[in-house]
Enzyme design. Structure first.
Site, PDB file in Angstrom:
ATOM      1  N   LYS A  67       1.154  -1.200   0.035  1.00 33.40           N
ATOM      2  CA  LYS A  67       0.058   0.053   0.037  1.00 33.40           C
ATOM      3  C   LYS A  67       0.912   1.095  -0.179  1.00 33.40           C
ATOM      4  O   LYS A  67       1.874   1.559   0.930  1.00 33.40           O
ATOM      5  CB  LYS A  67      -0.844   0.072   1.179  1.00 33.40           C
ATOM      6  CG  LYS A  67      -2.376   0.057   1.060  1.00 33.40           C
ATOM      7  CD  LYS A  67      -3.057  -0.175   2.342  1.00 33.40           C
ATOM      8  CE  LYS A  67      -4.549   0.523   2.261  1.00 33.40           C
ATOM      9  NZ  LYS A  67      -5.286   0.231   3.511  1.00 33.40           N
TER      10      LYS A  67
HETATM   11  C1  E4P Z   1      -8.471   0.927   3.259  1.00 39.41           C
HETATM   12  O1  E4P Z   1      -7.568   0.382   2.930  1.00 39.41           O
HETATM   13  C2  E4P Z   1      -8.284   1.699   4.726  1.00 39.41           C
HETATM   14  O2  E4P Z   1      -7.851   0.786   5.584  1.00 39.41           O
HETATM   15  C3  E4P Z   1      -9.692   2.033   5.461  1.00 39.41           C
HETATM   16  O3  E4P Z   1     -10.724   1.364   4.567  1.00 39.41           O
HETATM   17  C4  E4P Z   1      -9.887   3.640   5.752  1.00 39.41           C
HETATM   18  O4  E4P Z   1     -11.109   3.591   6.406  1.00 39.41           O
HETATM   19  P1  E4P Z   1     -11.190   4.736   7.405  1.00 39.41           P
HETATM   20  O5  E4P Z   1     -11.528   6.056   6.651  1.00 39.41           O
HETATM   21  O6  E4P Z   1     -12.592   4.102   8.196  1.00 39.41           O
HETATM   22  O7  E4P Z   1     -10.133   4.765   8.252  1.00 39.41           O
END
Ligand code: E4P
Length: 219
Positions: free
Chosen positions: A88
């Site tokens: 990521k």
């Molecule tokens: C995705 O890869 C992220 O980990 C996640 O969906 C972020 O979500 P949030 O906005 O609830 O922190």
């Protein structure tokens, strides 16, 4: 639509994966911190539970450091599981550079913190295997999050772009239905949202009624 689980909580991953509905996992630094365990402790375990793309996030900000960190992360995972790693990378110009270099080496990336269709297009062009538009965080600031998913899916379709769209920052089951109707490839869901998707009050009432009626059947 594929369903990924968006957590670093091993118990939740284990339980929900046992229902046969999980195609992959996404984690981020916040989720790892919430799990209360060290990243190294969690890492291998997740790969043992889920045989699908597992996203692990780098925290470096410069492209060279991101690439180095990505390789360090990969080296921590047993060779047999490495095919499932997706690194990521945050959506910045340095991030794009890192994506380009990692994809040249055959390392899959998931470009995260996407808040516009343009960002998604650039990430795809740089070679991202996945892009993660954050829907809930857009809704939080009064912008229709799902609209960018619609735009991204349309653009990727127009040009046969193979990058997969992961609908992220999902807050409730309606987001999941909307993502599926639009035709997003994947939605990554917090365990709480998945549990809500399972439930319906009429199902509970129906089970109770069947069990009660069963008691009345002549033995
Ligand atoms: C995705 O890869 C992220 O980990 C996640 O969906 C972020 O979500 P949030 O906005 O609830 O922190």
């Amino acid at each position: 639509m594929k369903i990924f689980i968006d957590t670093a909580d091993l118990d939740e991953i284990r339980e929900i994966a046992s229902w046969g509905i999980i195609d992959g996992v996404t984690t981020n630094p916040t989720l790892v911190a919430k799990s209360g365990r060290s990243f190294n402790e969690i890492l291998e375990e997740i790969f043992k539970i889920v045989d699908g793309p597992i996203s692990l996030e780098v925290i470096s900000e410069k492209a060279d450091d991101m690439v180095k960190e990505a390789k360090e992360l990969i080296s921590k995972v047993s060779e047999k599981y490495r095919k499932n790693i997706a690194i990521k990378i945050p959506m910045t110009s340095e991030g794009l550079k890192a994506v380009k270099n990692l994809s040249k080496e055959g390392i899959r990336t998931n470009v995260t913190l996407i808040f516009s269709a343009n960002q998604a297009l650039l990430a795809a062009k740089a070679g991202a295997a996945f892009v993660s538009p954050f829907i809930g965080r857009l809704d939080d600031i009064g912008q229709e999050g799902m609209q960018i998913v619609e735009e991204i899916v349309e653009i990727f379709c127009n040009y046969d772009i193979e990058t997969e769209v992961i609908v992220a920052s999902v807050r409730h089951p309606i987001h999941v239905i909307d993502a599926a109707k639009i035709g997003a490839n994947i939605a990554t869901l917090p365990p709480g949202v998945i549990r809500k998707m399972v439930k319906h009050s009429l199902t509970d009432i129906g089970i109770k009624q069947f069990l009660n009626d069963w008691k009345k059947v002549k033995k």
